[in-house]
Design a protein around this motif. Structure first.
Motif, PDB file in Angstrom:
ATOM      1  N   LYS A   1      52.483  41.699   6.260  1.00  0.00           N
ATOM      2  CA  LYS A   1      52.068  40.384   6.750  1.00  0.00           C
ATOM      3  C   LYS A   1      53.166  39.337   6.575  1.00  0.00           C
ATOM      4  O   LYS A   1      53.398  38.509   7.459  1.00  0.00           O
ATOM      5  CB  LYS A   1      50.796  39.939   6.033  1.00  0.00           C
ATOM      6  CG  LYS A   1      49.545  40.694   6.463  1.00  0.00           C
ATOM      7  CD  LYS A   1      48.320  40.210   5.703  1.00  0.00           C
ATOM      8  CE  LYS A   1      47.062  40.972   6.134  1.00  0.00           C
ATOM      9  NZ  LYS A   1      45.870  40.522   5.370  1.00  0.00           N
ATOM     10  N   VAL A   2      53.864  39.366   5.440  1.00  0.00           N
ATOM     11  CA  VAL A   2      54.898  38.359   5.224  1.00  0.00           C
ATOM     12  C   VAL A   2      56.081  38.609   6.159  1.00  0.00           C
ATOM     13  O   VAL A   2      56.716  37.655   6.637  1.00  0.00           O
ATOM     14  CB  VAL A   2      55.338  38.323   3.738  1.00  0.00           C
ATOM     15  CG1 VAL A   2      56.299  39.439   3.401  1.00  0.00           C
ATOM     16  CG2 VAL A   2      55.964  36.977   3.388  1.00  0.00           C
ATOM     17  N   CYS A   3      56.385  39.879   6.452  1.00  0.00           N
ATOM     18  CA  CYS A   3      57.460  40.194   7.399  1.00  0.00           C
ATOM     19  C   CYS A   3      57.118  39.690   8.798  1.00  0.00           C
ATOM     20  O   CYS A   3      57.963  39.099   9.495  1.00  0.00           O
ATOM     21  CB  CYS A   3      57.725  41.698   7.432  1.00  0.00           C
ATOM     22  SG  CYS A   3      58.473  42.362   5.936  1.00  0.00           S
ATOM     23  N   LEU A   4      55.887  39.927   9.227  1.00  0.00           N
ATOM     24  CA  LEU A   4      55.457  39.455  10.548  1.00  0.00           C
ATOM     25  C   LEU A   4      55.435  37.936  10.621  1.00  0.00           C
ATOM     26  O   LEU A   4      55.768  37.348  11.659  1.00  0.00           O
ATOM     27  CB  LEU A   4      54.077  40.034  10.873  1.00  0.00           C
ATOM     28  CG  LEU A   4      54.022  41.550  11.111  1.00  0.00           C
ATOM     29  CD1 LEU A   4      52.578  42.030  11.215  1.00  0.00           C
ATOM     30  CD2 LEU A   4      54.802  41.914  12.376  1.00  0.00           C
ATOM     31  N   ALA A   5      55.047  37.292   9.519  1.00  0.00           N
ATOM     32  CA  ALA A   5      55.022  35.826   9.490  1.00  0.00           C
ATOM     33  C   ALA A   5      56.432  35.256   9.609  1.00  0.00           C
ATOM     34  O   ALA A   5      56.667  34.296  10.354  1.00  0.00           O
ATOM     35  CB  ALA A   5      54.359  35.343   8.196  1.00  0.00           C
ATOM     36  N   ILE A   6      57.379  35.849   8.893  1.00  0.00           N
ATOM     37  CA  ILE A   6      58.768  35.379   8.966  1.00  0.00           C
ATOM     38  C   ILE A   6      59.304  35.533  10.390  1.00  0.00           C
ATOM     39  O   ILE A   6      59.943  34.625  10.933  1.00  0.00           O
ATOM     40  CB  ILE A   6      59.645  36.157   7.958  1.00  0.00           C
ATOM     41  CG1 ILE A   6      59.266  35.785   6.526  1.00  0.00           C
ATOM     42  CG2 ILE A   6      61.123  35.881   8.202  1.00  0.00           C
ATOM     43  CD1 ILE A   6      59.929  36.642   5.469  1.00  0.00           C
ATOM     44  N   ALA A   7      59.036  36.683  11.002  1.00  0.00           N
ATOM     45  CA  ALA A   7      59.512  36.920  12.366  1.00  0.00           C
ATOM     46  C   ALA A   7      58.876  35.948  13.351  1.00  0.00           C
ATOM     47  O   ALA A   7      59.549  35.416  14.247  1.00  0.00           O
ATOM     48  CB  ALA A   7      59.219  38.366  12.774  1.00  0.00           C
TER      49      ALA A   7
ATOM     50  N   ILE B   1      58.011  34.001  -0.239  1.00  0.00           N
ATOM     51  CA  ILE B   1      57.103  33.070   0.430  1.00  0.00           C
ATOM     52  C   ILE B   1      57.666  32.701   1.801  1.00  0.00           C
ATOM     53  O   ILE B   1      58.869  32.453   1.941  1.00  0.00           O
ATOM     54  CB  ILE B   1      56.918  31.786  -0.407  1.00  0.00           C
ATOM     55  CG1 ILE B   1      56.310  32.123  -1.764  1.00  0.00           C
ATOM     56  CG2 ILE B   1      56.041  30.773   0.322  1.00  0.00           C
ATOM     57  CD1 ILE B   1      56.206  30.922  -2.694  1.00  0.00           C
ATOM     58  N   CYS B   2      56.810  32.655   2.785  1.00  0.00           N
ATOM     59  CA  CYS B   2      57.169  32.144   4.108  1.00  0.00           C
ATOM     60  C   CYS B   2      56.380  30.871   4.356  1.00  0.00           C
ATOM     61  O   CYS B   2      55.142  30.868   4.279  1.00  0.00           O
ATOM     62  CB  CYS B   2      56.861  33.177   5.194  1.00  0.00           C
ATOM     63  SG  CYS B   2      57.133  32.560   6.886  1.00  0.00           S
ATOM     64  N   THR B   3      57.106  29.767   4.627  1.00  0.00           N
ATOM     65  CA  THR B   3      56.457  28.505   4.983  1.00  0.00           C
ATOM     66  C   THR B   3      56.770  28.193   6.445  1.00  0.00           C
ATOM     67  O   THR B   3      57.433  28.968   7.130  1.00  0.00           O
ATOM     68  CB  THR B   3      56.941  27.358   4.081  1.00  0.00           C
ATOM     69  OG1 THR B   3      58.278  26.972   4.480  1.00  0.00           O
ATOM     70  CG2 THR B   3      56.955  27.775   2.617  1.00  0.00           C
ATOM     71  N   ASN B   4      56.316  27.064   6.916  1.00  0.00           N
ATOM     72  CA  ASN B   4      56.642  26.653   8.280  1.00  0.00           C
ATOM     73  C   ASN B   4      58.041  26.061   8.387  1.00  0.00           C
ATOM     74  O   ASN B   4      58.449  25.592   9.447  1.00  0.00           O
ATOM     75  CB  ASN B   4      55.610  25.657   8.804  1.00  0.00           C
ATOM     76  CG  ASN B   4      55.480  24.443   7.911  1.00  0.00           C
ATOM     77  OD1 ASN B   4      55.856  24.461   6.734  1.00  0.00           O
ATOM     78  ND2 ASN B   4      54.930  23.360   8.453  1.00  0.00           N
ATOM     79  N   PHE B   5      58.804  26.084   7.282  1.00  0.00           N
ATOM     80  CA  PHE B   5      60.165  25.555   7.255  1.00  0.00           C
ATOM     81  C   PHE B   5      61.198  26.608   6.854  1.00  0.00           C
ATOM     82  O   PHE B   5      62.271  26.688   7.442  1.00  0.00           O
ATOM     83  CB  PHE B   5      60.225  24.362   6.291  1.00  0.00           C
ATOM     84  CG  PHE B   5      61.607  23.840   5.993  1.00  0.00           C
ATOM     85  CD1 PHE B   5      62.587  23.772   6.974  1.00  0.00           C
ATOM     86  CD2 PHE B   5      61.931  23.391   4.717  1.00  0.00           C
ATOM     87  CE1 PHE B   5      63.861  23.281   6.689  1.00  0.00           C
ATOM     88  CE2 PHE B   5      63.190  22.897   4.421  1.00  0.00           C
ATOM     89  CZ  PHE B   5      64.158  22.855   5.410  1.00  0.00           C
ATOM     90  N   LYS B   6      60.843  27.446   5.889  1.00  0.00           N
ATOM     91  CA  LYS B   6      61.862  28.310   5.309  1.00  0.00           C
ATOM     92  C   LYS B   6      61.258  29.580   4.729  1.00  0.00           C
ATOM     93  O   LYS B   6      60.036  29.718   4.606  1.00  0.00           O
ATOM     94  CB  LYS B   6      62.608  27.556   4.203  1.00  0.00           C
ATOM     95  CG  LYS B   6      61.726  27.127   3.026  1.00  0.00           C
ATOM     96  CD  LYS B   6      62.535  26.361   1.981  1.00  0.00           C
ATOM     97  CE  LYS B   6      61.690  25.996   0.759  1.00  0.00           C
ATOM     98  NZ  LYS B   6      60.795  24.882   1.023  1.00  0.00           N
ATOM     99  N   VAL B   7      62.169  30.505   4.378  1.00  0.00           N
ATOM    100  CA  VAL B   7      61.838  31.677   3.582  1.00  0.00           C
ATOM    101  C   VAL B   7      62.320  31.393   2.169  1.00  0.00           C
ATOM    102  O   VAL B   7      63.504  31.084   1.961  1.00  0.00           O
ATOM    103  CB  VAL B   7      62.518  32.948   4.135  1.00  0.00           C
ATOM    104  CG1 VAL B   7      62.215  34.142   3.238  1.00  0.00           C
ATOM    105  CG2 VAL B   7      62.075  33.216   5.560  1.00  0.00           C
TER     106      VAL B   7
ATOM    107  N   ILE C   1      53.965  23.794   4.621  1.00  0.00           N
ATOM    108  CA  ILE C   1      52.804  24.560   4.167  1.00  0.00           C
ATOM    109  C   ILE C   1      53.188  26.034   4.015  1.00  0.00           C
ATOM    110  O   ILE C   1      54.084  26.535   4.707  1.00  0.00           O
ATOM    111  CB  ILE C   1      51.616  24.439   5.150  1.00  0.00           C
ATOM    112  CG1 ILE C   1      52.022  24.919   6.547  1.00  0.00           C
ATOM    113  CG2 ILE C   1      51.077  23.021   5.193  1.00  0.00           C
ATOM    114  CD1 ILE C   1      50.879  24.994   7.537  1.00  0.00           C
ATOM    115  N   VAL C   2      52.506  26.727   3.109  1.00  0.00           N
ATOM    116  CA  VAL C   2      52.739  28.159   2.911  1.00  0.00           C
ATOM    117  C   VAL C   2      51.973  28.930   3.980  1.00  0.00           C
ATOM    118  O   VAL C   2      50.770  28.752   4.157  1.00  0.00           O
ATOM    119  CB  VAL C   2      52.297  28.596   1.500  1.00  0.00           C
ATOM    120  CG1 VAL C   2      52.414  30.111   1.356  1.00  0.00           C
ATOM    121  CG2 VAL C   2      53.135  27.894   0.442  1.00  0.00           C
ATOM    122  N   VAL C   3      52.677  29.809   4.675  1.00  0.00           N
ATOM    123  CA  VAL C   3      52.078  30.616   5.734  1.00  0.00           C
ATOM    124  C   VAL C   3      51.656  31.977   5.193  1.00  0.00           C
ATOM    125  O   VAL C   3      50.564  32.467   5.478  1.00  0.00           O
ATOM    126  CB  VAL C   3      53.061  30.793   6.903  1.00  0.00           C
ATOM    127  CG1 VAL C   3      52.469  31.722   7.957  1.00  0.00           C
ATOM    128  CG2 VAL C   3      53.412  29.448   7.515  1.00  0.00           C
TER     129      VAL C   3
END
Length: 757
Positions: free
Chosen positions: A148-154, A59-65, A33-35
Motif C-alpha cells: 500500500k505504501v509503495c502504491l501510494a508513493i507512486a 511514511i508517504c504524505t501529500n508532499f514527501k516520502v 497529511i499522511v497518506v
C-alpha cells in the motif's frame, strides 16, 4: 519506562512505544497529511553488509516520502538543514522512478499512477531527480502495508493536474498564517530586492541601469493578448510603434515578437527572437525588425544574427547526455568502469555540450564587445537554447549578474518571464518524457565552469547553485512550476480565488518565488551562499605585488562573416567543431601551441583579452579546451559515499577563507571603534563582532586554541551528506580514487602505470 510484563504484552508495549517515538520525530508542513505508512522498514545503506542499515517507519504524505529512523542519530549542526525537509525526506516531485522488487520471486516493476501491483514487494528503490538513490527493504514489515505504501508513493508522485502539487495547498495555508509579513511587490533577502520583471517599473530600472536610452517598455501584451509565452511588458526599440509590432507579431512563432535582453555600454543590444513562420515574409520581417534594432545603436551599426538551432545541440541530445552522465556518476559500479571512467564521462557528451554553449556565448561576446554590433539570437520557439545563451552572454559581459541579487534577476528575466517551459522540461507531472530536458541544469553547470576559473568574480558559491538546482524539485515556489507567464497568472489567479485571498493581492506575496530563501533555510545556512573571495565593484587587481589598472585598450575588430561562426584558437574552437567527436587530449593540447597562420578578428580579440589580467568586475571569457572544462563534483558526486573525501574538497579552502574574512571584518570593526565613527556612518558593532548568526560568513574566525586542521565534519560533499544514500562496491587505489583525491588528468591507463611523478 516499560514495566515488567508477559513477553507478548512487552512486545505490544514496545511496538506502541516505537510508533509513538516515530511520530514525535516528524514535523509536518501546513496542509500536509499522511497518506500511508508502514513500520519496521529497513533503509539499506550498503550493498555488501547491513551493519550501517537503519530501521524505522516509512511514511508517504501529500508532499514527501519520509523515513523516520528508530534510533535517530543527532544531525550534524554543520550540515545544511532544510526548514521543510528532514534528512531522510524526498519531495514527491523529486522522484524520477519508483521501482518495486520481490527478490524471492525474481520480479520487479516500475510503478506509475493508478497501477496495480500483483506481488508483495520486498524492496523499494527510489531514483531521485537530484541524483539520490534510496533503497528500502520490507523483510520485517507487513506485506500488505508495504504494498500500500509503495502504491501510494507512486500515485502521489504522478499528479493528474498541476493544482494537485503540494505547493498550492501549502502556500494557501502559509499566506493566511503569515499575512502581512512580506513587503508587497518584491522579494526581500538581507535588505536587498530581486526584481520579478512582472511590472513596467522593473524593466524601466533595467533600461536605466544598462543605459539603453533608445529602448522603451511596451505594454501591447497586457493580459497576454498578443503572446501567452511572453511577459506582459517587454522592451522594444523606440523607433518601432505599437501598432507595427502588433502586425509583425502574426509572423512569428507563438506571436513572439523580438525580446530585448540587455544593452552594452557601447550601445550594442542583445535581442532574442523566435522564428518567422512564413518563409515568404522572412526577408521583409528581418529588414523591419533589424532596422529598428540598428536605429537604437548610437553608431547605427549592423545587426549580427545567429541561428542557435543550427549550431547547438537540441533538447533531446542534451537530455540523452545528462542521462548518460547520471548513469556513470551515480548508478554504474565503480569496479566496472573506473579504469575508463574519464573516457565514459567524455563519451556521454555532457561536458562537450557545456563547452558548446560557453563557446557560442563567448563568440557573441566578441561581436558585442569587440565589433560593437547588436546581436539577435534566433531559435524556433525562443524558449530553450536562447535562455541558456542569453544568460551566459550577460553573465560574461555584466558584473551585476555575477552578484547574488543580479544573478537571481537574470534567471527571473531570461528564464521565468521569457517563457521557459519549466513544467515540461522538469516533467513535474511525469506525462511528457519526450519533452523533458535539463536545460536549466546545463546553464548552472556552465555558470559553475566560469566560477571554477574565476572564483573571485562571483558573489555566490557552488553551494548556492546546487541548492538552486534542488529547488526545482520542491513544488512550493512559483519559479519552476509553470511553462509561461500566462499559465502562471491563470493558475495563481484561480488559486487566490479558491483560498479566499483578497483580490488585487500581489502574486509574489501569496505564492512567492524561490528567491524567498528564508522559507527554506535559516539565516546562518544562507551564509553558505556567500563567496569569501568575491571581489566587489571598484576592487583593484594585484599582480606580482603591484596594483594593476583594469583599463583596457579598445580596439576595433571587423568581420564580414554573417553565417557560420569562424574557427577560434587560443582556448576557443569554432562552433562547427562542437558537435563532432573530439580526438585525443594530446591533439587538443598540441593545437593550443600550434602557430597561427591567418588570425581572424575573433582570434585577435581573444588573444588580446587573454594577454591582460582578468578584470573580475569586467568582461569574463572562460577557457574552453577539454582540460579547462571539469566535472562539477559537488553536484554529480555529492550523494556517492565512495566519492566522499574526509577533510577534502574545495570546502577546506572555503573554510579557511571564511575564517580569514570573518577575522578581517572583526578587526575592521575594532579599528572603527578605536578611531571613532565617521560623520554619517552606521552605528558600530559591539567589540565582540556581529551578533551570533548575523555574520556574513558561515565559518567564524578561529581562536588560537583551535586546531589548524579542518574540522572532522568537513568532507568533499559538504554541506550535503551522502549518509543514507545507497553505496556501491568499489576498488580502492584505481584511477577513480586518484581522480577524486585530486590527481591530475591522465591520458590512458598505461600512462598512469608508467607515471613516476
Amino acid at each position: 519506562k516499560i514495566q515488567p510484563c508477559s513477553p507478548k504484552a512487552q512486545v505490544n508495549t514496545m511496538i506502541s512505544w516505537f510508533s509513538a517515538r516515530v511520530y514525535f520525530s516528524i514535523c509536518f508542513s501546513p496542509g500536509e497529511i499522511v497518506v500511508n505508512e508502514v513500520n519496521f522498514v529497513k533503509k539499506c545503506i550498503s550493498t555488501e553488509n547491513s551493519q550501517d542499515d537503519l530501521w524505522g517507519k516509512l511514511i508517504c504524505t501529500n508532499f514527501k516520502v519520509s523515513f523516520i529512523p528508530q534510533d535517530a542519530s543527532s544531525k550534524q549542526k554543520t550540515q545544511l538543514s532544510h526548514l521543510l525537509l528532514g534528512e531522510h525526506d524526498i519531495p514527491l516531485t523529486c522522484l524520477e522512478q519508483v521501482l518495486t522488487v520481490n527478490d524471492t520471486k525474481g520480479k520487479k516493476k516500475v510503478l506509475g499512477s493508478n497501477q496495480k501491483l500483483k506481488f508483495n514487494p520486498t524492496e523499494l528503490l527510489l531514483y531521485c531527480k537530484d541524483l539520490r538513490v534510496i533503497r528500502f527493504c520490507f523483510v520485517e514489515a507487513g506485506p500488505e502495508s508495504a504494498k500500500k505504501v509503495c502504491l501510494a508513493i507512486a500515485h502521489y508522485s504522478h499528479p493528474a493536474d498541476l493544482q494537485l502539487l503540494f505547493g498550492f495547498e501549502y502556500q494557501g495555508r502559509r499566506y493566511h498564517e503569515s499575512k502581512g509579513e512580506q513587503v508587497n511587490g518584491s522579494t526581500t533577502r538581507g535588505g536587498l530586492h530581486t526584481p520579478l520583471f512582472d511590472r513596467p517599473s522593473d524593466w524601466d530600472r533595467e533600461i536605466k541601469r544598462t543605459g539603453a536610452s533608445e529602448w522603451r517598455v511596451c505594454s501591447i501584451n497586457e493580459n497576454y493578448v498578443i503572446s501567452p509565452s511572453l511577459p506582459e511588458y517587454i522592451v522594444v526599440p523606440v523607433s518601432l510603434a505599437d501598432q507595427d509590432l502588433k502586425q509583425y507579431s502574426a509572423f512569428f512563432t507563438d506571436n513572439r515578437i523580438p525580446l530585448w535582453c540587455w544593452n552594452h555600454p557601447n550601445g550594442s543590444a542583445l535581442v532574442r527572437m523566435a522564428s518567422i513562420t512564413d518563409p515568404l515574409q522572412q526577408r521583409k520581417m528581418d529588414g523591419r525588425i533589424f532596422t529598428g534594432i540598428k536605429k537604437s545603436h548610437p553608431q547605427q551599426s549592423e545587426v549580427f544574427q545567429i541561428d542557435l538551432d543550427k549550431c547547438l545541440p537540441n533538447i533531446q541530445e542534451i537530455q540523452s547526455a545528462f542521462v548518460k552522465i547520471r548513469q556513470i556518476c551515480v548508478l554504474d559500479p565503480f569496479e566496472e568502469s573506473e579504469e575508463r571512467w574519464l573516457s565514459t564521462i567524455e563519451n556521454s557528451r555532457w561536458l562537450e555540450y557545456v563547452r558548446a554553449f560557453l563557446r557560442n556565448s563567448a563568440e557573441i561576446v566578441f561581436h558585442m564587445d569587440g565589433r560593437n554590433v547588436s546581436v539577435v539570437l534566433q531559435e524556433e520557439e525562443d524558449r530553450d537554447l536562447s535562455c541558456v545563451v542569453s544568460s551566459l552572454v550577460q553573465l560574461m559581459l555584466d558584473p551585476h549578474y555575477r552578484s547574488l541579487i543580479g544573478f537571481q534577476s537574470l534567471v527571473q528575466k531570461e528564464w521565468v518571464m521569457a517563457g521557459h517551459r519549466f513544467l515540461d522540461r522538469c516533467n513535474h507531472l511525469k506525462k511528457n518524457d519526450n519533452k523533458e530536458s535539463p536545460l536549466f541544469m546545463l546553464f548552472l553547470d556552465c555558470v559553475w565552469q566560469m566560477m571554477n576559473q574565476y572564483p573571485a568574480a562571483f558573489e555566490f558559491t557552488e553551494t548556492y547553485l546546487t541548492v538552486l538546482s534542488d529547488s526545482m524539485w520542491i513544488p512550493l515556489f512559483s519559479t519552476f512550476l509553470f511553462s509561461s507567464p500566462k499559465q502562471r497568472t491563470q493558475y495563481l489567479t484561480d488559486f487566490a480565488k479558491s483560498k479566499a485571498i483578497p483580490q488585487g493581492e500581489d502574486q509574489s506575496v501569496y505564492f512567492p518565488p524561490v528567491w524567498e530563501w528564508s522559507q527554506q533555510f535559516s539565516h546562518k545556512d544562507q551564509t553558505l551562499f556567500n563567496n569569501p573571495m568575491y571581489v566587489g565593484k571598484g576592487a583593484a587587481c594585484v599582480q606580482n605585488g603591484e596594483v594593476k589598472s583594469f583599463t583596457r585598450t579598445k580596439k576595433t575588430y571587423s568581420s564580414n562573416a554573417r553565417g557560420a561562426l569562424p574557427s577560434v584558437r587560443n582556448g576557443l574552437k569554432g562552433i562547427e567543431d562542437t558537435l563532432t567527436r573530439r580526438g585525443s587530449i594530446m591533439s587538443e593540447l598540441r593545437s593550443e601551441f600550434s602557430p597561427v597562420k591567418e588570425e581572424s578578428p575573433t582570434e585577435r580579440y581573444l588573444r588580446d583579452w587573454f594577454s591582460q589580467p582578468a578584470d573580475q568586475q569586467g568582461v569574463l571569457i572562460p577557457l574552453l579546451l577539454p582540460s579547462h572544462v571539469a566535472l562539477w563534483k559537488l553536484f554529480f558526486l555529492r550523494w556517492v559515499p565512495e566519492a566522499c573525501i574526509s577533510k577534502g574538497g574545495s570546502i577546506t579552502s572555503y573554510h579557511k577563507l571564511s575564517q580569514l574574512v570573518d577575522e578581517i571584518e572583526f578587526l575592521k570593526s575594532q579599528l572603527r571603534q578605536y578611531t571613532g565613527p565617521s560623520p554619517g556612518s552606521t552605528p558600530l558593532p559591539s567589540p565582540r563582532g556581529p551578533p551570533s548568526g548575523q555574520g556574513r560568513m558561515y565559518f567564524k574566525a578561529s581562536s588560537p586554541d583551535d586546531p589548524p586542521t579542518p574540522p572532522d565534519f568537513l568532507t568533499s560533499s559538504f554541506p550535503f551528506t551522502p549518509v543514507g544514500n545507497l553505496c556501491r562496491r568499489s576498488v580502492y587505489g584505481t584511477p577513480i580514487s586518484k581522480f577524486l583525491n585530486g590527481a591530475r588528468i591522465w591520458l590512458s591507463t598505461e600512462t598512469l602505470a608508467n607515471d613516476t611523478i
